[in-house]
Design a protein around this motif. Structure first.
Motif: not given
Length: 290
Positions: A142, A145, A182
């Protein structure tokens, strides 16, 4: 009796050979010499580092850290880093994940597997992102991304080109479905940047695989690769098992992908900074001294 004699002579010969091998071995400090894993060529470590970690014999391009990559690519002291303190949580309570991240943060000096920011390359401004395979094989969680998406959003706002150096084993399984999300998020940010008529260059380094290849790494207006790097999505065994065909030995190499139109050019590391500067200039991005 002859058999016993043969065994005795053989055992003595093997013992003498082992002793000779042991005595002939010279302890070489690891920080003094570099042995190329591809061709076996030996170089002084200072020469290897001075060549930006490229083998003088076979042109093997060893992996760089994100900081090393930035040092040889952008203008000195020009980086204004984005989201430098952003760090991963443990969204699915994966056992040992937090400890792994903390250990790698201490070891690499990074908060996660990418550095993003605004910089200049031979005075030409751009937004840059550099993935670091030394941090969980630069897997895309996360944080990776989000940092990439934010970098594209800022580049769109400031009307700047984006250059991304990719190196990844794919999505980060320790974050479950969030890691796969992502792919869509980064691709959407790339699309908005493209719709604004701005330039996006991807530089594929070793290795670029999995969900990173299947998302933002493949969406560049210009796709560059370093020589002989591994580029792909799934592994050879999975693909061959699915299509039930034998694949070419070099089918996931930069050279194979250049031949088949996936990669636009292969650029050696020593020429990368100059090539990127020329591409920025050709697309209208000029620095203080164009």
């Amino acid at each position: 009796m002859l058999e016993d004699l043969f065994k005795t002579v053989k055992s003595r010969f093997e013992a003498d050979s082992a002793a000779d091998r042991k005595s002939s071995k010279v302890a070489i400090p690891q920080d003094l010499m570099f042995k190329c894993p591809r061709c076996g060529n030996v170089m002084f470590m200072d020469d290897f580092l001075g060549a930006s970690k490229v083998c003088s014999n076979c042109n093997y391009h060893a992996r760089l850290t994100a900081r090393e990559r930035l040092k040889i690519t952008i203008d000195k002291d020009s980086l204004v880093e984005y989201d430098a303190t952003m760090t991963s949580k443990n969204p699915i309570d994966f056992e040992g994940y937090e400890e792994k991240v903390e250990s790698l943060q201490e070891k690499t000096g990074l908060k996660d597997a990418i550095i993003t920011g605004e910089c200049t390359i031979k005075t030409k401004p751009c937004v840059i992102g550099v993935m670091d395979s030394h941090f969980m094989m630069a897997s895309m969680g996360s944080v990776v991304g989000e940092k990439i998406a934010r970098a594209f959003e800022r580049a769109t706002e400031k009307r700047l080109p984006v250059i991304l150096f990719t190196a990844s084993g794919g999505a980060r399984m320790q974050e479950g479905i969030l890691s796969l999300m992502q792919m869509a998020k980064t691709s959407a940010a790339v699309k908005k940047h493209s719709d604004a008529g701005l330039l996006y260059i991807t530089v594929l380094t070793d290795p670029t695989t999995g969900g990173v290849t299947a998302s933002f790494a493949s969406l560049g207006d210009i796709i560059i690769a370093e020589p002989k790097v591994l580029i792909g999505f799934a592994g050879r065994r999975v693909i061959e098992g699915t299509i039930r065909q034998r694949l070419p030995d070099d089918f996931q190499s930069a050279e194979f992908l250049l031949q088949h139109g996936f990669v636009d050019m292969i650029v050696e590391r020593k020429n990368m900074r100059r090539t990127l500067s020329k591409l920025l200039r050709l697309h209208g991005y000029k620095g203080e001294t164009a």
